[in-house]
Structure formats: C-alpha cells, structure tokens
Design an enzyme around this catalytic site. Structure first.
Site, mmCIF file in Angstrom:
data_model
loop_
_atom_site.group_PDB
_atom_site.id
_atom_site.type_symbol
_atom_site.label_atom_id
_atom_site.label_comp_id
_atom_site.label_asym_id
_atom_site.label_seq_id
_atom_site.Cartn_x
_atom_site.Cartn_y
_atom_site.Cartn_z
ATOM 1 N N GLY A 13 0.823 -1.208 0.000
ATOM 2 C CA GLY A 13 0.000 0.000 0.000
ATOM 3 C C GLY A 13 0.857 1.259 0.000
ATOM 4 N N ASP A 34 0.378 -8.848 2.163
ATOM 5 C CA ASP A 34 -0.720 -7.978 1.739
ATOM 6 C C ASP A 34 -1.698 -8.860 0.958
ATOM 7 N N LEU A 36 -3.628 -7.435 -1.339
ATOM 8 C CA LEU A 36 -3.814 -6.633 -2.569
ATOM 9 C C LEU A 36 -5.227 -6.054 -2.685
ATOM 10 N N ILE A 62 -4.525 -10.758 6.636
ATOM 11 C CA ILE A 62 -4.166 -10.762 8.066
ATOM 12 C C ILE A 62 -5.272 -11.338 8.956
ATOM 13 N N SER A 128 -3.561 7.007 13.714
ATOM 14 C CA SER A 128 -3.995 8.123 12.881
ATOM 15 C C SER A 128 -4.381 9.307 13.754
ATOM 16 N N ALA A 129 -4.218 10.494 13.206
ATOM 17 C CA ALA A 129 -4.681 11.701 13.894
ATOM 18 C C ALA A 129 -6.190 11.645 14.116
ATOM 19 N N TYR A 156 -14.148 4.137 11.608
ATOM 20 C CA TYR A 156 -12.728 3.927 11.274
ATOM 21 C C TYR A 156 -11.856 4.390 12.442
ATOM 22 N N LYS A 160 -9.166 2.400 15.112
ATOM 23 C CA LYS A 160 -7.761 2.772 15.388
ATOM 24 C C LYS A 160 -7.553 2.929 16.899
ATOM 25 N N TYR A 195 -0.477 9.401 12.380
ATOM 26 C CA TYR A 195 -0.116 10.193 11.212
ATOM 27 C C TYR A 195 -1.136 11.276 10.980
ATOM 28 N N ASN A 197 -1.672 14.114 7.562
ATOM 29 C CA ASN A 197 -2.088 13.826 6.179
ATOM 30 C C ASN A 197 -0.886 13.545 5.266
ATOM 31 N N ARG A 249 -5.108 21.400 7.560
ATOM 32 C CA ARG A 249 -4.531 20.076 7.819
ATOM 33 C C ARG A 249 -3.020 20.181 7.806
HETATM 34 P P1 NAD Z 1 -3.408 1.609 1.659
HETATM 35 O O1 NAD Z 1 -4.807 1.174 1.419
HETATM 36 O O2 NAD Z 1 -2.621 2.114 0.513
HETATM 37 O O3 NAD Z 1 -2.589 0.422 2.361
HETATM 38 C C1 NAD Z 1 -3.192 -0.564 3.158
HETATM 39 C C2 NAD Z 1 -2.762 -1.902 2.605
HETATM 40 O O4 NAD Z 1 -3.370 -2.933 3.405
HETATM 41 C C3 NAD Z 1 -3.211 -2.129 1.171
HETATM 42 O O5 NAD Z 1 -2.120 -2.532 0.390
HETATM 43 C C4 NAD Z 1 -4.264 -3.236 1.285
HETATM 44 O O6 NAD Z 1 -4.289 -4.070 0.133
HETATM 45 C C5 NAD Z 1 -3.805 -3.952 2.533
HETATM 46 N N1 NAD Z 1 -4.871 -4.719 3.205
HETATM 47 C C6 NAD Z 1 -6.142 -4.323 3.463
HETATM 48 N N2 NAD Z 1 -6.816 -5.307 4.081
HETATM 49 C C7 NAD Z 1 -5.941 -6.345 4.244
HETATM 50 C C8 NAD Z 1 -6.039 -7.641 4.808
HETATM 51 N N3 NAD Z 1 -7.182 -8.087 5.337
HETATM 52 N N4 NAD Z 1 -4.947 -8.436 4.783
HETATM 53 C C9 NAD Z 1 -3.786 -8.009 4.236
HETATM 54 N N5 NAD Z 1 -3.649 -6.799 3.670
HETATM 55 C C10 NAD Z 1 -4.711 -5.974 3.676
HETATM 56 O O7 NAD Z 1 -3.452 2.693 2.821
HETATM 57 P P2 NAD Z 1 -2.314 3.644 3.377
HETATM 58 O O8 NAD Z 1 -2.728 5.033 3.116
HETATM 59 O O9 NAD Z 1 -0.993 3.167 2.963
HETATM 60 O O10 NAD Z 1 -2.519 3.388 4.921
HETATM 61 C C11 NAD Z 1 -1.722 2.468 5.633
HETATM 62 C C12 NAD Z 1 -2.123 2.486 7.088
HETATM 63 O O11 NAD Z 1 -1.993 3.807 7.588
HETATM 64 C C13 NAD Z 1 -3.556 2.071 7.353
HETATM 65 O O12 NAD Z 1 -3.583 1.336 8.545
HETATM 66 C C14 NAD Z 1 -4.285 3.382 7.530
HETATM 67 O O13 NAD Z 1 -5.407 3.254 8.341
HETATM 68 C C15 NAD Z 1 -3.214 4.217 8.200
HETATM 69 N N6 NAD Z 1 -3.347 5.660 7.999
HETATM 70 C C16 NAD Z 1 -3.458 6.177 6.746
HETATM 71 C C17 NAD Z 1 -3.565 7.557 6.571
HETATM 72 C C18 NAD Z 1 -3.724 8.162 5.210
HETATM 73 O O14 NAD Z 1 -4.177 9.301 5.125
HETATM 74 N N7 NAD Z 1 -3.347 7.491 4.129
HETATM 75 C C19 NAD Z 1 -3.534 8.391 7.684
HETATM 76 C C20 NAD Z 1 -3.403 7.823 8.947
HETATM 77 C C21 NAD Z 1 -3.315 6.461 9.089
HETATM 78 C C1 WQD Z 2 -8.300 17.132 3.693
HETATM 79 C C2 WQD Z 2 -9.074 18.438 3.596
HETATM 80 C C3 WQD Z 2 -11.448 18.135 3.376
HETATM 81 C C4 WQD Z 2 -11.489 16.244 -0.510
HETATM 82 C C5 WQD Z 2 -8.536 11.751 6.290
HETATM 83 C C6 WQD Z 2 -9.005 10.876 7.406
HETATM 84 C C7 WQD Z 2 -7.922 10.763 8.431
HETATM 85 C C8 WQD Z 2 -6.607 10.329 7.794
HETATM 86 C C9 WQD Z 2 -6.241 11.174 6.632
HETATM 87 C C10 WQD Z 2 -6.478 7.940 7.866
HETATM 88 C C11 WQD Z 2 -10.362 18.415 4.407
HETATM 89 C C12 WQD Z 2 -10.866 18.789 2.139
HETATM 90 C C13 WQD Z 2 -11.072 16.849 0.665
HETATM 91 C C14 WQD Z 2 -12.169 17.035 -1.475
HETATM 92 C C15 WQD Z 2 -11.975 18.936 -0.024
HETATM 93 N N1 WQD Z 2 -6.690 9.004 7.261
HETATM 94 N N2 WQD Z 2 -11.315 18.167 0.895
HETATM 95 N N3 WQD Z 2 -12.382 18.362 -1.194
HETATM 96 O O1 WQD Z 2 -10.209 14.312 6.094
HETATM 97 O O2 WQD Z 2 -8.076 15.460 6.822
HETATM 98 O O3 WQD Z 2 -8.231 13.030 6.811
HETATM 99 O O4 WQD Z 2 -7.349 11.219 5.713
HETATM 100 O O5 WQD Z 2 -6.256 7.756 9.020
HETATM 101 O O6 WQD Z 2 -8.363 9.842 9.339
HETATM 102 O O7 WQD Z 2 -10.139 11.470 7.994
HETATM 103 O O8 WQD Z 2 -8.101 14.181 4.678
HETATM 104 O O9 WQD Z 2 -7.550 14.468 2.324
HETATM 105 O O10 WQD Z 2 -9.878 13.710 2.946
HETATM 106 O O11 WQD Z 2 -9.197 16.046 3.431
HETATM 107 O O12 WQD Z 2 -12.212 20.136 0.160
HETATM 108 O O13 WQD Z 2 -12.589 16.566 -2.536
HETATM 109 O O14 WQD Z 2 -9.469 18.596 2.225
HETATM 110 O O15 WQD Z 2 -12.677 18.716 3.685
HETATM 111 O O16 WQD Z 2 -10.518 19.695 4.934
HETATM 112 P P1 WQD Z 2 -8.769 14.327 6.144
HETATM 113 P P2 WQD Z 2 -8.692 14.534 3.277
#
Ligand code: NAD
Ligand code: WQD
Length: 366
Positions: A13, A34, A36, A62, A128-129, A156, A160, A195, A197, A249
């Site tokens: 991912g 993973d 996928l 997993i 996550s934040a 969600y 977390k 994390y 954004n 953000r």
């Molecule tokens: P992503 O979807 O790109 O990566 C997650 C990976 O997990 C994917 O490759 C998916 O195929 C795999 N996966 C899902 N379900 C699975 C399962 N049952 N078994 C094995 N693999 C599985 O997401 P990401 O943005 O890389 O996020 C990674 C982690 O960080 C996640 O736990 C997410 O909640 C957390 N996170 C993401 C963000 C963000 O904004 N991207 C912010 C904070 C926290």
């Molecule tokens: C950012 C800003 C939207 C899309 C999310 C999850 C958080 C974390 C990160 C996993 C916001 C605005 C967005 C659009 C917009 N993920 N926006 N138009 O909401 O801060 O965080 O991803 O843990 O848990 O909630 O990120 O990128 O969706 O939005 O105006 O089409 O952009 O309102 O202010 P967010 P985001």
C-alpha cells in the site's frame, strides 16, 4: 549486513511501500504480506527498481490466522512487525462498520496472537490523527499533542483507538508475564504512530499512491483533476474559522513519514520504551486553498474548483504538535509541501494508470 528482519503488513500500500523502501535502504530484511485489496504487486518491482533490493512478498490476509502462522514459521528471523494492513475510508466505515472491525481490529488480534506464539517482540502500528476526533474542542491543544484526549468521530477512528488499546494491553501483559518468569520482559515494545495527512510520491516518479477505487483524500483527487479524470475539485466548505475559510490540515511528505517508521522501530529496539504514542506531522497547517495553490503551481496551471457544502465529520484544524517525535526519536521532517506537490505531480504524470503501466523507460535504462 542485515540489521534485522521486519514483517510489513499492508506493505504494497501507499505508506507501507515507502516504509519498506526506507527499511531496505537501512539494510533491514523486509517481508511484505498484503492481500492486494487496495494495492498492486507491481509495487514490489518498483521497490527493487529504486533500492536495488527485492523484498519478499507473500499474498496473505491478516484475518487468516493459519496463513499468518505459516509466514512466521517460514521466517524465524523476523523480529519486528510494522503493521499497516487496514481499511481506511472514513465514509465507508460508517456504511460497513463491522467489516472495519473485522479487518482492522480482528486482523490485528490475529497478528498479535501470531507475534506472541513466535516471540516477535516489536510492533510499530499505523494509527492516525483521527483518534483525536475534533481536537478544536480543546482550544489550547492546537497543534495537537499526544496527550490530547482521544475522541474518534467515526467507526474507522474507533477501530484505530481500539487497536491502540489492544496493543497497549498486549505489550504490557507480555512484559508482566515475562517478569513473572524471572525475565526482564523489556524486549516487548510498541509504537503507536499517529499520522496526519500523508502527501507526495517518490522523487523518481516511479512510486506513489495507487488507490484502487475512487479516492477520498484531497491530493489524489486534485491529481485526478490535473490529469483530466475529474472536471473540478469540490472544496468542502469555505466558512471555517481560518484565514481563507477552508479547513486546515498538516500535510507531511511520504518520505518523511516513512523515515518516522524507521526511527520509531530503531528506538523500540534500542531504548525499550514499552508502548508509546508519537505524532508524525510537520506542525504546520495548510488550508485547502493553500493546497490547491501549491499543487496548481507544481502542475503549472490553475486547477478548477468549486465550493461545496462542508463534508460530514470534517473538523476545522488537524495540525500536529510533533515535539515528542522531534525530541525522543530525533526525527525532523526534511521535505517541503512544494516538494510533495512536485513529486505527486511527477508520479501522476508518469503513471496516470498507477502501477497498471510500465515505469518510464528513462528510469529503467538508468
Ligand atoms: P493503503 O490502502 O494504501 O494500504 C493498506 C494496505 O493494506 C493495502 O495494500 C491493502 O491491500 C492492505 N490490506 C487491506 N486489508 C488487508 C487484509 N485483510 N490483509 C492483508 N492486507 C490488507 O493505505 P495507506 O494510506 O498506505 O494506509 C496504511 C495504514 O496507515 C492504514 O492502517 C491506515 O489506516 C493508516 N493511515 C493512513 C492515513 C492516510 O491518510 N493514508 C492516515 C493515517 C493512518
Ligand atoms: C483534507 C481536507 C477536506 C477532498 C482523512 C481521514 C484521516 C486520515 C487522513 C487515515 C479536508 C478537504 C477533501 C475534497 C476537499 N486518514 N477536501 N475536497 O479528512 O483530513 O483526513 O485522511 O487515518 O483519518 O479522515 O483528509 O484528504 O480527505 O481532506 O475540500 O474533494 O481537504 O474537507 O478539509 P482528512 P482529506
């Protein structure tokens, strides 16, 4: 010389793949599992292309305890886990919450059981934040420190927060049980990385975010506008109490975020802190309009947008106080928002179909 072995769940991912790269570059052996669900195996080729090292990849869900057990059995050298695998769409989590609990909570439970069975003692967890919920309810807690009370506002986020508690209880129990047997137990450690954004891609343009369905986050959506897959960006609300009315953000370059995992793992291995939470963010807030401007600048033209109503569940300001990670992990962000936008644009322009297309020829020939 290999410094240690890491199982990276969700390693194909977005954040997992960049962390796998940081680990490979720091001479860790990397085993990726993973299923996928939201990624592509092509990512493994790109990791090899950039690092010159190929991580092992095992297709594994997993939530399949027996399959996880086999992975650990086949790799007795694994001594650390970095756990990314999860479902992460906030809106969807309100529609199918039980699926979020199954994958995110039960999946982690299976992982922890396997770790206990195979005596794998360090875990770094993708939190996550979002666990803070609307931190603006504590006005003196912006930017948000780790001791800000948690209060997720969606399923969600609840998964977390639940997993954070589960890992804390698990590590503490492992430590106590070891002590009862006359051992130190200090080898059991957990990092809860919250994390903000994540943004950007690899500067080479061959690795980046490749979401399988409709993206949810601002930057991937803006990137789709830039390549013409989407007519315009909808700005969710311009009536927030910010300098330009749009929400704030903390956008962190994916390379800095990946580095945060490496230093957290190294810290667990050498300092044995038990369980500890760290924010990974820049400490700087940017509004939606700041982001449109910065990404338009990287693309070289104005990107169309339209103001729409606020998105349900959104909050005014999510900006990290990252002092704890700065001090304890000796970690500082190095990359700017401008770099994140330029790198994202290079990745998007080179790979409009994500990993479903070959890497650019000039890179392969280098
Ligand atoms: P992503 O979807 O790109 O990566 C997650 C990976 O997990 C994917 O490759 C998916 O195929 C795999 N996966 C899902 N379900 C699975 C399962 N049952 N078994 C094995 N693999 C599985 O997401 P990401 O943005 O890389 O996020 C990674 C982690 O960080 C996640 O736990 C997410 O909640 C957390 N996170 C993401 C963000 C963000 O904004 N991207 C912010 C904070 C926290
Ligand atoms: C950012 C800003 C939207 C899309 C999310 C999850 C958080 C974390 C990160 C996993 C916001 C605005 C967005 C659009 C917009 N993920 N926006 N138009 O909401 O801060 O965080 O991803 O843990 O848990 O909630 O990120 O990128 O969706 O939005 O105006 O089409 O952009 O309102 O202010 P967010 P985001």
């Amino acid at each position: 010389m290999v410094v240690g072995s890491v199982l990276v769940t969700g390693g194909t991912g977005y954040i997992g793949s960049f962390t796998a790269l940081a680990l490979l570059e720091a001479d860790y052996k990397v085993v990726i599992v993973d299923n996928l669900y939201n990624s592509s195996e092509e990512c493994i080729n790109r990791l090899e292309l950039i690092s010159g090292k190929r991580p092992e990849y095992i297709q594994c869900d997993i939530t399949d305890e027996a399959a996880l057990d086999k992975v650990f059995e086949a790799h007795p050298d694994i001594d650390n886990v970095i756990h990314f695998a999860a479902l992460k769409a906030v809106g969807e989590s309100g529609e199918i919450p039980l699926e979020y609990y199954r994958v995110n909570v039960y999946g982690t439970l299976c992982l922890l059981k396997a770790m206990a069975k195979h005596n794998v003692t360090n875990i770094v967890f993708s939190s996550s934040a979002t666990v803070y919920g609307d931190a603006t309810r504590f006005p003196n807690m912006i930017p948000i420190p780790e001791d800000c009370p948690s209060g997720p506002t969606n399923p969600y986020g609840n998964t977390k927060a639940t997993v954070e508690a589960m890992i804390t209880d698990f590590i503490n129990a492992q430590r106590n049980n070891a002590k009862k047997e006359g051992k130190s137990g200090e080898e059991w450690n957990g990092a809860l990385l919250r994390y903000f954004n994540p943004a950007g891609a690899h500067p080479s343009g061959v690795m980046g975010e490749d979401p399988q369905g409709v993206p949810y986050n601002l930057l991937p959506l803006l990137a789709q506008v830039a390549v013409g897959k989407r007519e315009k960006l909808l700005v969710f609300g311009d009536d927030y109490d910010s300098k330009d009315g749009t929400a704030i953000r903390d956008y962190i370059h994916i390379l800095d975020l990946a580095e945060g995992h490496l230093v957290a793992l190294n810290h667990l291995r050498s300092n044995h802190p038990g369980v500890r939470a760290w924010n990974l963010g820049t400490g700087r807030g940017s509004t939606v309009y700041d982001m449109i401007k910065a990404f338009s600048h990287a693309v070289g033209r104005e990107l169309p947008y339209e103001v729409a109503p606020r998105r349900a569940g959104d909050v005014l300001n999510l900006t990290a106080n990252a002092t704890r990670a700065n001090k304890e992990l000796n970690w500082q962000t190095k990359h700017t928002l401008e770099e994140a936008c330029e790198d994202l644009w290079r990745w998007t322009e080179n790979n409009p179909q994500g990993y479903r297309q070959q890497p650019p020829k000039e890179f392969v020939e280098k």
